[in-house]
Design an enzyme around this catalytic site. Sequence first.
Site, mmCIF file in Angstrom:
data_model
loop_
_atom_site.group_PDB
_atom_site.id
_atom_site.type_symbol
_atom_site.label_atom_id
_atom_site.label_comp_id
_atom_site.label_asym_id
_atom_site.label_seq_id
_atom_site.Cartn_x
_atom_site.Cartn_y
_atom_site.Cartn_z
ATOM 1 N N CYS A 141 0.242 -16.726 45.803
ATOM 2 C CA CYS A 141 0.088 -17.877 46.691
ATOM 3 C C CYS A 141 1.117 -17.841 47.816
ATOM 4 O O CYS A 141 1.733 -18.863 48.118
ATOM 5 C CB CYS A 141 0.255 -19.163 45.902
ATOM 6 S SG CYS A 141 -0.621 -19.171 44.359
ATOM 7 N N CYS B 196 -0.546 -12.178 31.368
ATOM 8 C CA CYS B 196 -0.037 -12.601 30.066
ATOM 9 C C CYS B 196 -0.306 -11.640 28.917
ATOM 10 O O CYS B 196 -1.194 -10.829 28.962
ATOM 11 C CB CYS B 196 -0.596 -13.963 29.741
ATOM 12 S SG CYS B 196 -2.035 -14.435 30.669
ATOM 13 N N HIS C 240 2.558 -21.547 50.041
ATOM 14 C CA HIS C 240 3.917 -22.071 49.976
ATOM 15 C C HIS C 240 4.600 -22.002 51.338
ATOM 16 O O HIS C 240 5.467 -22.812 51.645
ATOM 17 C CB HIS C 240 4.740 -21.347 48.912
ATOM 18 C CG HIS C 240 4.393 -21.763 47.526
ATOM 19 N ND1 HIS C 240 4.551 -23.046 47.082
ATOM 20 C CD2 HIS C 240 3.860 -21.077 46.482
ATOM 21 C CE1 HIS C 240 4.142 -23.138 45.827
ATOM 22 N NE2 HIS C 240 3.709 -21.956 45.447
ATOM 23 N N CYS D 196 -1.748 -18.816 37.455
ATOM 24 C CA CYS D 196 -1.241 -17.703 38.247
ATOM 25 C C CYS D 196 -0.340 -16.811 37.402
ATOM 26 O O CYS D 196 0.815 -16.625 37.724
ATOM 27 C CB CYS D 196 -0.441 -18.340 39.369
ATOM 28 S SG CYS D 196 -0.486 -17.454 40.877
ATOM 29 N N ARG E 211 -5.667 -22.663 44.067
ATOM 30 C CA ARG E 211 -5.557 -23.105 42.683
ATOM 31 C C ARG E 211 -5.428 -24.607 42.525
ATOM 32 O O ARG E 211 -5.453 -25.109 41.403
ATOM 33 C CB ARG E 211 -4.360 -22.421 42.023
ATOM 34 C CG ARG E 211 -4.686 -21.037 41.656
ATOM 35 C CD ARG E 211 -3.506 -20.125 41.493
ATOM 36 N NE ARG E 211 -4.041 -18.781 41.527
ATOM 37 C CZ ARG E 211 -4.313 -18.132 42.657
ATOM 38 N NH1 ARG E 211 -4.060 -18.675 43.812
ATOM 39 N NH2 ARG E 211 -4.859 -16.945 42.609
ATOM 40 N N CYS F 113 5.946 -16.707 44.863
ATOM 41 C CA CYS F 113 4.803 -16.283 44.081
ATOM 42 C C CYS F 113 4.114 -15.161 44.833
ATOM 43 O O CYS F 113 4.062 -15.162 46.059
ATOM 44 C CB CYS F 113 3.862 -17.467 43.903
ATOM 45 S SG CYS F 113 2.265 -17.030 43.260
#
Lengths: 541, 161
Positions: A66, A522, A70, A519, A452, A63
């Site tokens: 983030c 759109c 991770h 995240c 998040r 991502c």
Amino acid sequence: MPETTKITIDPVTRIEGHLKIEVEITDGRVTNAWSSGTLFRGVETILQGREPEDAWLFTQRLCGVCTYVHGVSSVRCVEDAAGVSIPDNARIIRNLLMGGLYIHDHPVHFYHLHALDWVDIVSALSANPGAAKILADTISPSAPTIDFEEVQTKLRTFVNSGQLGPFAGGYWGHSAYQLTPEENLIYAAHYLYALREQVKAAKMHAIFGAKNPHLQSLRVGGVTCEKQVTSTRINEFKTYLNQLKDFIDHVYLPDVKYLASKYPEWASIGGFNNYLAFGEFQNGNSPWDNYLPGGVILNGNLAEVNDVDLSKISEHVERSFYAGTSARHPASGETIPNYTGYDTKDRYSWLKAPRYNGEPMEVGPLARVLTAYAKGHTDMVKLVDELLTQLDLTMDNMHSTLGRVAARALETKLIADQMDNWLSQLNTGGSFIVSPDIPTTGAGAALNEAPRGALGHWINIDDRKIANYQMVVPSTWNLGPRCSAGKKGPVEEALMGTMVVNPEEPVEILRIIHSYDPCLACAVHIIDTNQDKTYTVQVIK
Amino acid sequence: MKKLLVLGVGNILLMDEGIGVHAIYEFWKEKQDWDETLVDFIDGGTFTQDLFYLFEEYENILVLDIVRAGQTPGTIFSLEEDQLRKEEKQMLSLHDIDLLDSLGMARMRGYCPRLKVLGIEPDKIDWGMQLTPTLAAALPSFVSVARKHIGELLAISIPST
């Protein structure tokens, strides 16, 4: 028969996948909702057979937003499998890196991803800059002086150029925008101002991370930025931090509170009432002893916060595009794609449906803030109570769209203030890393709080290689579909009952979706079944 | 302010999607050949709009990325900023929206570098660390074309390799 309109909000995929929201609207209100998306499927195949210590280099590429979370989740689950206790310095550096991420991501979410659902940029063009200045001084007397006339000119040039960039596709002029032109101009000015502060947070993050994005200083067993932990670098970090704290105290928080005061009805819209937090910012070696505590809240009952019991987590696939119907614990999870076509009556999402003891759970800032509040976290209680008093709201109002927005801002302040303490706890001569002893066979888990929300990584090691790797990410909790029992996911439930003035411009729905900070960038496709028309609208992330 | 940032973007977990980053790895191997007071090579990875702060430190940006234009996989494209804006967004890789947003944000803040995109048509985007054979074969020419563009942007001649 009441008239039912179907709206599909179908965003374009970016790195982390594709989110599509479909709602039915009857008599102007949402009467049903489906959330559909894709996330992370297939990453297991990349990780299987690799060295456990290398996994974080891959997971942090999952991502673009983030990356660090991770990375750190991955090293922590390997450390858990290896039974490693990392040195205090490493723990503190990780807290500072995670804190830096919160300070970076939360204001970016408010100003650059969410504010445009509330602020009409075009209206700002007709503001009286002098009046805006007077009002800005009232909202926050200590805010930096801004030349509102200059900002307005910049905006005008930008809008007149026809290349709206980040402002393209807004529902400008929609009746749901309730701010005056002057208020809109102030928020537009702070949108630009926040960009400058964002740069500082990114640079601060790079001090102990070596590089941004995809930082380089993590290792299983600790961190490798020992050489950066000098008084010069610490002071550099502090300089950025102090400037960011000024920004949080005098711009971000006052802006959130003022916005909330102008949209009071949104303190009763878009709420959910089950919350899960794993906790974050470790106080010591235990993953369960955190500055922001973990916990489980059901039915909005803050009088009872249960400890997280990992065995109660399961992932349902009955309504998802995966083989089988059985719900499994992530540690024994399987990911066997089985696309059967989008069908809201059957399977309709690439996301699995995570449940805690069978219940859908909201994760994220609001879950953390309410958990900390309910557990009596002194500083959090003070911040929340102050906010509610100032806005003349009650705890019940926290279970809402505005509650989510406010929680994000409150925890940003709390963490920024706490970072000073962590900095002072660094021991420049001490150890920063230990050598892990990776087991030939074993299993590990890491539970964290990404900005998040609750994030879990699970690893199985066999023959000293990764045998299986599973992640349950915040957006899966929040945006997942219905489960085997037919219970809606948090966002699906939060959308229910929402009034939508104009189905062609569903800004109300976007306010709720965006308040979860999904995240995703759109685009929206709206299908109006009555008129058989399709509108395509670009959504600002 | 430096003359040029060469920014490779893409997701190396998604096969051809990562070719921009793979190209940057190639440039890192020849780091000594470049004047670091003039040009930086950065692995932008799966960046988002927050990379815009980098934009303020350069006169020019050369982005290396995939471009989906329905051409034969491996076809190399050079695009100027205004072409990016005119074309369908979907034609570009997954990063274009952020790229243009980043530029817009930099511009609103008062400074914006000149942007060029060097793109290549992908063959396959799916989970996997390897480029497809087609793009693996095209990588040297992609890097070589990039080298030529860099030379032009720096106004220096690049020995052909």
